[in-house]
Scaffold this motif. Structure first.
Motif: not given
Length: 625
Positions: A459-468, A498-510
Motif C-alpha cells: 500500500s502507499a501508506i506503507q511507503f510513508t508510515n513505515s520503514d518498508l 508519494n513520488l519523492d518518498e517512494a522513488l528512493p525506497i523503490l531503488h533501495v528495494l531493487k
C-alpha cells in the motif's frame, strides 16, 4: 624628680623654717591635698580631651550624613530617569510629586507641563490620545475615592502607540503608577489571537472559529429557520502537490478559497478545515433549496480550470450536507453528519454531493464496529493468505503466485478484501497487516521450488508510515528466502501521492535484488511518465483492458500496444483477469509474457499450492474456474 617629690621637698623646707614641732603630720596633710588637687586637674583634662574628641566625631558624622544623602539623591535620580518604564507619583490631592523622563516621553509632556504640583486632570487633558474603552473624567473622579488596590488603564495615542498604566492606589488616596509602551506586545497578542482562529494560508476562519459560528447560529436559530452546513473536499488534490509542487498547490488553494468565497457571498460563513477541506455555514428559511443552489454555484466556479503559468489544472469537489434541526441541533452532531455525508459522496466516486440521511449514520456505526473488529483481528492474526498463480505463457507453466490476504471473522465469516482493506488504509492498520502479509508470504514461499516467486501488494501508506525496506529485509531474513524470489507490486497511486518518498525506497528495494512491478497499469493518469522515472521489472495490465479484447478491435489494439511497450522497455508484461480460452489464445499469439486470472485458477489456500504446481502444463493452461 617628679612633681610630688618636689612638692614634698618644698614642704619640708618650709616646716623646718617654721620650726613647727608637728612637722610630720603637717607634711602628710599637705601631700594628700596636693594629690587630690592633681587628680581633679587630670580628670578635668581627661574630660576636656574626651569632649573635644566627641565633638569632632559628631561634626564628622554630620558632614558624612549630608554627603550620604546627596549621594543617595543622585543615585535615586539616576535610577528614576533610566527606568525603561515611566513612573509617576501623585499625592492625595492628585498633584504630581515626582516623575521620571520616560513618563514625560511616553505621554509627550514637557518638563514644565509635568513639573511638581501639576494636577492629574491637567496632565490627562494634555494627552494626545484616548483611553481605550473608558472616559477620562470618570476615571479621574474615581482616583481619590478608591484606595488600597491596583488599577489598569490603557491609552491609544494618536501616533498609534498603546500605553498601559498600572496604578497602585494607596489608602490615603495617593498613588504610584508605572507606565509602559505595549504596542508591540499588543500587536503580537492580536496576531496570535488571529492565527488561533484563522487559516494563515487563505485568511479564512479555521475549524475553531467555525465551531464558534455554528454554536452562535444554533443558539440564535428561530423556529422557522434552518441551518445548513456544507463540508467540501477537493478530489485527488494531493496529486497536484506531488506533480506541481507544494508552492503551486498553495497558490491554487488560495484561488479555490476565493472562488468559494465569491459563491458563498457575504451572508454565509466560509472556513478552511484542513489542507484541501472547506466548510460553508448557511442560515435561512428555505432549505434545502438555498443550499442546493449554493453547492451548484460552488461546483460551477470550481469546474473552471486553474492556471499555473500556461498550464491548466482542473479540479473536482465532493460535498456533504447536513441541515439543522433535522440532522442535529448540536455543533458536534452537525459537523459529524456533514462529514458522514461527505464520506459517502467520496466513496461514490467523488465530484458530487450527498445530503445526510439516517441510513448513512447506521452505515457509519457499522463501519465503526467493523473497525473495532479489525483492530482485534490484527492483534489475534485472524488473517490467512490465498495464492493466485502467475502463468508463464512462454514456458507453459506456473512461475509464481500473488499473495492475497483474506480475513476470517469469528462471527461475520469471510470479510471481502474490498470491504476491509480500504478501511485498514484509512485507519492506519494496513501497515501492520502489510507487515504480517510479507512475513507469512515469505515463510510460505520458502517451501516452494526455488524457481517459483511470490508477489506481495504494498500500500502507499506503507511507503510513508513505515520503514518498508526494513520490513522486507526482516521478512526475508526470518524466512531465509532469497530476495530474487520476492516481487513487490505497487499501484500507480503510490507514485502519484508519494513520488519523492517512494522513488528512493523503490531503488533501495531493487538494489537488494527484489523485483518491482507496477500493478493496475493504465488506470492512472501518468503511467508512461512513471515508467521513465523508475526501471520496473514488470507491468501488470489491469483486467478492465482484457474484457473486450476478443470482440473489440480498439481494446485489442490498446492491449497489443502495452505489450509492445513493455517489450521495448525490457519489462515483462502480465495480463490480469484472463477468464476464457479465447483470451488466452489471443495473448499467446501476441507473445505476452504472463497471465493471471480465473482461467488458470482462482486464489487458493496455501495447502493447494503443491497440487497446482504438480499439474501438467497442458492441464493448467486449459483449466476453467
Amino acid at each position: 624628680m617628679d612633681a610630688e617629690a618636689l612638692f614634698r621637698q618644698q614642704c619640708t623646707t618650709a616646716i623646718n623654717e617654721d620650726g613647727s614641732a608637728n612637722a610630720e603630720r603637717l607634711m602628710a596633710l599637705v601631700v594628700e591635698t596636693y594629690r587630690l588637687q592633681a587628680g581633679k586637674k587630670r580628670a578635668a583634662e581627661d574630660r576636656s580631651r574626651l569632649l573635644v574628641k566627641e565633638n569632632g566625631e559628631l561634626k564628622g558624622n554630620l558632614v558624612a550624613s549630608k554627603e550620604d544623602l546627596a549621594e543617595q539623591k543622585r543615585l535615586f535620580g539616576n535610577v528614576l530617569d533610566n527606568l525603561p518604564q515611566g513612573l509617576s507619583v501623585f499625592d492625595s490631592q492628585q498633584r504630581l510629586m515626582v516623575c521620571n523622563i520616560r513618563f514625560r516621553q511616553l505621554f509627550g509632556f514637557s518638563s514644565e507641563e509635568a513639573s511638581p504640583s501639576a494636577s492629574l486632570g491637567s496632565l490627562i487633558a494634555k494627552i494626545r490620545g484616548n483611553e481605550r474603552g473608558e472616559k477620562k473624567v470618570s476615571r479621574l473622579r474615581d482616583a481619590a475615592s478608591e484606595g488600597g488596590h491596583i488599577r489598569h488603564r490603557e491609552w491609544v495615542m494618536e501616533d498609534g502607540r498603546t500605553i498601559q498604566s498600572v496604578i497602585t492606589v494607596l489608602p490615603d488616596g495617593s498613588n504610584i503608577s508605572i507606565h509602559a509602551d505595549i504596542t508591540e506586545d499588543r500587536k503580537a497578542a492580536e496576531r496570535i489571537a488571529y492565527l488561533a482562529h484563522h487559516d494563515p494560508l487563505t485568511g479564512l476562519p479555521n475549524r475553531i472559529r467555525l465551531r464558534e459560528s455554528i454554536d452562535a447560529a444554533l443558539a440564535g436559530r428561530k423556529p422557522d429557520e434552518h441551518i445548513a452546513l456544507v463540508h467540501l473536499n477537493l478530489d485527488r488534490f494531493k496529486s497536484i502537490n506531488n506533480t506541481l509542487g507544494v508552492s503551486a498547490g498553495d497558490k491554487i488553494l488560495r484561488q479555490v478559497a476565493e472562488r468559494i468565497r465569491m459563491s458563498a457571498g457575504a451572508g454565509n460563513v466560509l472556513a478552511r478545515l484542513g489542507s484541501d477541506e472547506f466548510a460553508v455555514l448557511q442560515s435561512g428559511r428555505q432549505q434545502p433549496w438555498n443550499v442546493t443552489a449554493l453547492v451548484d454555484q460552488i461546483r460551477r466556479e470550481l469546474s473552471e480550470p486553474f492556471f499555473r503559468g500556461d498550464k491548466a489544472v482542473e479540479l473536482s469537489v465532493s460535498m456533504g450536507i447536513a441541515i439543522s434541526p433535522q440532522d442535529g441541533t448540536e455543533t458536534d452532531v452537525l459537523l459529524k453528519h456533514a462529514g458522514v455525508a461527505l464520506s459517502h459522496a467520496k466513496s461514490s466516486g467523488g465530484n458530487g454531493e450527498r445530503f445526510f440521511t439516517a441510513e448513512m449514520e447506521a452505515e457509519i456505526e457499522a463501519r465503526h464496529a467493523l473497525e473495532a473488529d479489525l483492530r482485534k483481528a490484527v492483534e489475534r492474526e485472524e488473517f490467512e493468505l490465498h495464492y493466485q498463480p502467475l502463468y508463464d505463457l512462454g514456458q507453459q507453466r506456473i512461475c509464481g503466485f500473488e499473495a492475497l490476504v483474506r480475513w476470517n471473522h469469528p462471527t461475520r465469516g469471510r470479510v471481502p478484501p474490498l470491504e476491509f482493506i480500504p478501511l485498514a488504509e484509512e485507519v492506519g492498520l494496513v501497515v501492520d497487516i502489510g507487515r504480517w502479509v510479507l512475513r507469512r508470504a515469505c515463510r510460505d514461499a520458502v517451501h516452494w521450488p526455488k524457481d517459483i516467486k511470490v508477489a506481495v501488494n504494498v500500500s502507499a501508506i506503507q511507503f510513508t508510515n513505515s520503514d518498508l525496506p526494513a520490513d522486507v529485509a526482516a521478512a526475508l531474513a526470518e524466512a531465509r528466502l532469497a530476495a530474487c524470489r520476492l516481487e513487490i507490486e505497487i499501484t500507480e497511486s503510490v507514485l502519484m501521492e508519494n513520488l519523492d518518498e517512494a522513488l528512493p525506497i523503490l531503488h533501495v528495494l531493487k538494489q537488494s535484488g527484489i523485483r518491482i512491478a507496477m500493478d493496475d497499469f493504465g488506470t492512472g493518469y501518468s503511467s508512461l511518465s512513471y515508467l521513465r522515472r523508475f526501471p520496473f521489472d514488470k507491468i501488470k495490465i489491469d483486467k478492465s483492458f482484457v474484457n473486450g479484447i476478443v470482440e473489440d478491435r480498439e481494446a485489442f489494439a490498446i492491449m497489443r500496444a502495452i505489450i509492445l511497450l513493455g517489450d521495448a522497455l525490457g519489462m515483462r508484461v502480465t495480463v490480469e483477469g484472463v477468464e476464457t480460452a479465447e483470451q488466452l489464445a489471443l495473448l499467446q499469439r501476441e507473445a505476452c509474457d504472463e497471465i493471471q486470472g480465473y482461467h488458470i485458477s482462482p486464489p487458493r489456500p496455501v495447502v493447494d499450492v503443491p497440487d497446482l504446481l504438480s499439474q501438467p502444463p497442458e492441464h493448467t493452461s486449459t483449466r476453467a474456474s
